[in-house]
Design an enzyme around this catalytic site. Structure first.
Site, PDB file in Angstrom:
ATOM      1  N   ARG A   1      45.411  46.233  37.090  1.00  7.92           N
ATOM      2  CA  ARG A   1      44.646  45.353  37.481  1.00  7.92           C
ATOM      3  C   ARG A   1      44.841  43.651  37.549  1.00  7.92           C
ATOM      4  NH1 ARG A   1      41.242  47.782  34.080  1.00  7.92           N
ATOM      5  NH2 ARG A   1      40.566  46.342  32.053  1.00  7.92           N
TER       6      ARG A   1
ATOM      7  N   ASP B   1      35.265  36.369  35.945  1.00  7.17           N
ATOM      8  CA  ASP B   1      36.708  35.654  36.002  1.00  7.17           C
ATOM      9  C   ASP B   1      36.723  34.847  37.264  1.00  7.17           C
ATOM     10  OD1 ASP B   1      36.482  37.839  34.457  1.00  7.17           O
ATOM     11  OD2 ASP B   1      38.287  38.953  35.310  1.00  7.17           O
TER      12      ASP B   1
ATOM     13  N   GLN C   1      34.409  36.204  40.310  1.00  9.59           N
ATOM     14  CA  GLN C   1      33.768  37.876  40.328  1.00  9.59           C
ATOM     15  C   GLN C   1      32.263  37.145  40.254  1.00  9.59           C
ATOM     16  OE1 GLN C   1      35.200  40.929  39.746  1.00  9.59           O
ATOM     17  NE2 GLN C   1      36.655  39.826  41.000  1.00  9.59           N
TER      18      GLN C   1
ATOM     19  N   GLU D   1      44.608  42.052  30.151  1.00 12.97           N
ATOM     20  CA  GLU D   1      43.981  41.726  31.397  1.00 12.97           C
ATOM     21  C   GLU D   1      44.688  40.263  31.770  1.00 12.97           C
ATOM     22  OE1 GLU D   1      39.919  43.938  32.056  1.00 12.97           O
ATOM     23  OE2 GLU D   1      39.673  42.437  30.445  1.00 12.97           O
TER      24      GLU D   1
ATOM     25  N   SER E   1      39.592  41.332  40.123  1.00 13.68           N
ATOM     26  CA  SER E   1      40.253  39.832  39.965  1.00 13.68           C
ATOM     27  C   SER E   1      41.609  39.870  40.705  1.00 13.68           C
ATOM     28  CB  SER E   1      40.295  39.280  38.690  1.00 13.68           C
ATOM     29  OG  SER E   1      39.062  39.083  37.984  1.00 13.68           O
TER      30      SER E   1
END
Length: 501
Positions: free
Chosen positions: A184, A57, A73, A246, A117
Site C-alpha cells: 500500500r 495520514d 485520510q 508503511e 493512502s
C-alpha cells in the site's frame, strides 16, 4: 447496445450513485456535528484538522497552480476512524486552510473497504493522484496472506477537486510471490523520462526454528506512461527490521538519497522506538542497507505517516500525522467528546547537514503578525497566560545547561526539559503521576549528538511541536489543557523570546 457497453454504463451509474450517497452522508454528519466541533476548546489555528470525525495520514501533498493541496485520510462518520474518504483542503501560505468536499470515496469494487493512502504527481497542467484501494473479504481470514486485496489506483484532475474515473494500475497478480497482501501507500515521482512508484510491503519470513517472522520492506516499480508498471527493485532487509513498512517516500535532498518509511514491529528501547509504531528515514547514499542509517523523524508521542513534496520554489516540505494508530490502550485524545480526533503537523522544511536531515517550521510562519504578550498576561511569578493564543517560544544560549519549559499548571502540565545532550517531554508530575492534560501520555526522551543549544517551541491550542538545535531533533505531542490552565513558565540559563498571535 452490446452487452459490454451496457455493463460498463451500469457500473458507472452504480459508482456515481454510491459516490453521491457517500458524500451526502459526510455532508450531513459535518452539518450535524459542526457546532459541537466548532465549540471545542482544543481546535487549532494553523494545523489541519478533520471538519468532524477522524483524520490520519496526509495524502497527495503538492503545490498545484500556485495553491497548496493537502488530502488526508478522513472518517467523517466516526470519531474512531475507519477510512472511506480522502478529505481535502487548500492554502496559499501553508498555515491557513480552506476545507472542501472530499474528493475520493469507496465507490468501486477495488476500494470497497477503504481509499487508502497515496500521493500526487503534477505534470503538464494536471494533477495525478495515486492511492491504494483496500478490500477485506468477509470470512475467517488472517488478512495477511488471505482475505485482503490491495490494488493501486490512479485518478487525474485539472483543478484538484473534481476527479476522473478511477484506473487500476497494479493488482495482487503484479506483486512478488514472497510479498503478503499488505502492499500500500504509493508515492510516485518522475526522473527524466521514467516514472517511479514506491510501495510499502510485508514479505513472508521464517526464523531458523521455522516460526513465522515477516519482514517489512518496499517495492519500487517503473513506468514510461504512468499507467503500465513493472517491478524494478525490492528493498527488504535480510534481518527483519519490523514486520511491515508503511507510507514510504524516496527523494533526493542536497545530494543525499533519502528513504522515509514507517516500520511496524520494532522492539522498544529506552531512548529509541518508544512509540507503538515508528517513523524514520535512512540515507541510502551513506549505506545501501537502510537499517544502518535509520533515524527517527520525531521523538514525541504523536507523529506518524509523514509525506514530503516539492514546492514550486524548490523546497522539500514534510507534513506528518500528529497521531498514531492503535493507541487506545496507551493514551487518548480528549477532543473525542467534542466529535473529532487528531490533526496534522505544521508543514516543515527539510535540509541536510552533515548527512542528517534537519526540520524547521515553514518560513511562512515568520510572516504572521506575532506580538509580545501584553503586560497583563504576565504574572508575578514569571508565568504567562496563553489562553486563546498560539505561542512561539524561542530559547537560545542554553549551552548544555538545564532548561525547563512548562505548559500548564503545577500538577497538570507538560514539561519540556533539556540538559546537556538529553531532551525530554514529560506529562509526569514530581511524584510520577500522569497529568490529566496528557490523556495517558507519559514520558519521551531523545539523545542528541551534542549538547542542546537552542529550542523553538510552537504551541497551537492542543498541539505542541519542539525543534531542537535548528531542527536536529523534534518532538510532537498533543496536549489537552482547559483554557484557564494554559500557563507557560520558562526557567534555566537560556535567553528566551516569546511571541503570541
Amino acid at each position: 447496445m452490446n452487452q459490454s457497453v451496457e455493463t460498463s454504463e451500469s457500473r458507472d451509474a452504480l459508482r456515481k450513485e454510491k459516490r453521491t450517497e457517500n458524500l451526502r452522508r459526510a455532508a450531513e454528519e459535518e452539518k450535524r456535528m459542526g457546532r459541537t466541533v466548532a465549540g471545542c476548546p482544543f481546535r487549532t489555528k494553523f494545523h489541519i484538522m478533520p471538519p468532524v470525525g477522524w483524520i490520519n495520514d496526509p495524502n497527495g501533498l503538492c503545490q498545484f497552480k500556485g495553491v497548496f493541496h493537502v488530502y488526508f485520510q478522513y472518517s467523517p462518520l466516526s470519531v474512531h476512524g475507519g477510512g472511506g474518504y480522502w478529505g481535502h483542503c487548500t492554502s496559499k501560505d501553508l498555515l491557513r486552510w480552506e476545507y472542501h468536499e472530499p474528493v475520493l470515496t469507496s465507490d468501486i469494487p477495488e476500494d470497497q473497504s477503504g481509499v487508502y493512502s497515496g500521493s500526487a504527481l503534477i505534470e503538464d497542467g494536471k494533477m495525478y493522484l495515486f492511492y491504494t484501494g483496500n478490500v477485506k473479504l468477509p470470512g475467517d481470514y488472517d488478512y495477511i496472506d488471505k482475505g485482503r486485496i490491495s490494488t493501486q489506483l490512479m485518478v487525474s484532475s485539472e483543478d484538484g477537486q473534481h476527479m476522473s474515473e478511477k484506473k487500476k494500475l497494479l493488482g495482487m497478480e503484479d506483486y512478488p510471490e514472497d510479498i503478503t497482501a499488505h502492499v500500500r501507500d504509493p508515492k510516485v515521482w518522475k526522473e527524466g523520462d521514467v516514472y517511479y512508484m514506491i510501495l510499502g510491503a510485508r514479505a513472508r519470513g521464517r526464523e531458523k526454528d521455522g516460526s513465522r517472522r515477516d519482514r517489512g520492506g518496499v517495492l519500487i516499480y517503473v513506468s514510461e506512461d504512468r499507467e503500465n508498471w513493472e517491478l524494478y527493485r525490492e528493498i527488504v532487509p535480510e534481518e527483519a527490521f519490523g514486520y511491515m513498512w508503511e507510507c514510504p517516500d524516496l527523494f533526493e535532498l542536497n545530494g543525499e538519497r533519502i528513504l522515509s518509511y514507517c516500520p511496524q514491529g520494532l522492539e522498544h528501547e529506552k531512548e529509541r522506538f518508544q512509540n507503538i509504531y515508528q517513523s524514520g528515514y535512512s540515507v541510502l547514499t551513506q549505506a545501501e542497507d537502510p537499517v544502518t542509517s535509520f533515524t527517527e523523524w520525531d521523538m514525541g508521542f504523536d507523529f506518524y505517516a509523514p509525506q514530503t513534496f516539492l514546492s514550486e520554489d524548490g523546497r522539500r516540505i514534510l507534513i506528518g500525522w500528529a497521531g498514531l494508530p492503535d493507541t487506545e490502550q496507551t493514551h487518548r485524545n480528549l477532543s473525542v467528546s467534542n466529535g473529532w480526533q487528531h490533526c496534522l503537523t505544521l508543514p516543515r522544511e527539510l535540509t541536510v547537514k552533515e548527512g542528517k536531515v534537519f526540520q524547521t517550521p515553514v518560513r511562512e510562519l515568520g510572516s504572521l503578525h506575532w506580538q509580545s504578550p501584553n503586560p497583563n498576561e504576565m504574572k508575578g511569578d514569571g508565568t504567562c497566560d496563553w489562553s486563546g493564543r498560539t505561542v512561539l517560544l524561542e530559547v537560545s544560549g542554553i549551552a548544555g545547561g538545564t532548561q525547563e519549559i512548562r505548559f500548564g499548571k503545577a500538577g497538570n502540565a507538560l514539561t519540556i526539559r533539556v540538559q546537556d545532550d538529553l531532551a525530554e517531554l514529560s506529562f509526569l508530575d514530581r511524584d510520577g503521576r500522569l497529568s490529566e492534560c496528557g490523556g495517558g501520555r507519559g514520558r519521551r526522551i531523545g539523545r542528541l549528538a551534542g549538547p542542546v543549544r537552542e529550542l523553538t517551541v510552537l504551541a497551537d491550542s492542543s498541539i505542541i511541536e519542539v525543534f531542537i538545535n535548528g531542527g536536529e531533533m523534534t518532538f510532537t505531542t498533543r496536549i489537552y489543557l482547559d483554557r484557564d490552565e494554559r500557563e507557560l513558565s520558562v526557567s534555566g540559563p537560556g535567553t528566551y523570546s516569546l511571541s503570541v498571535i
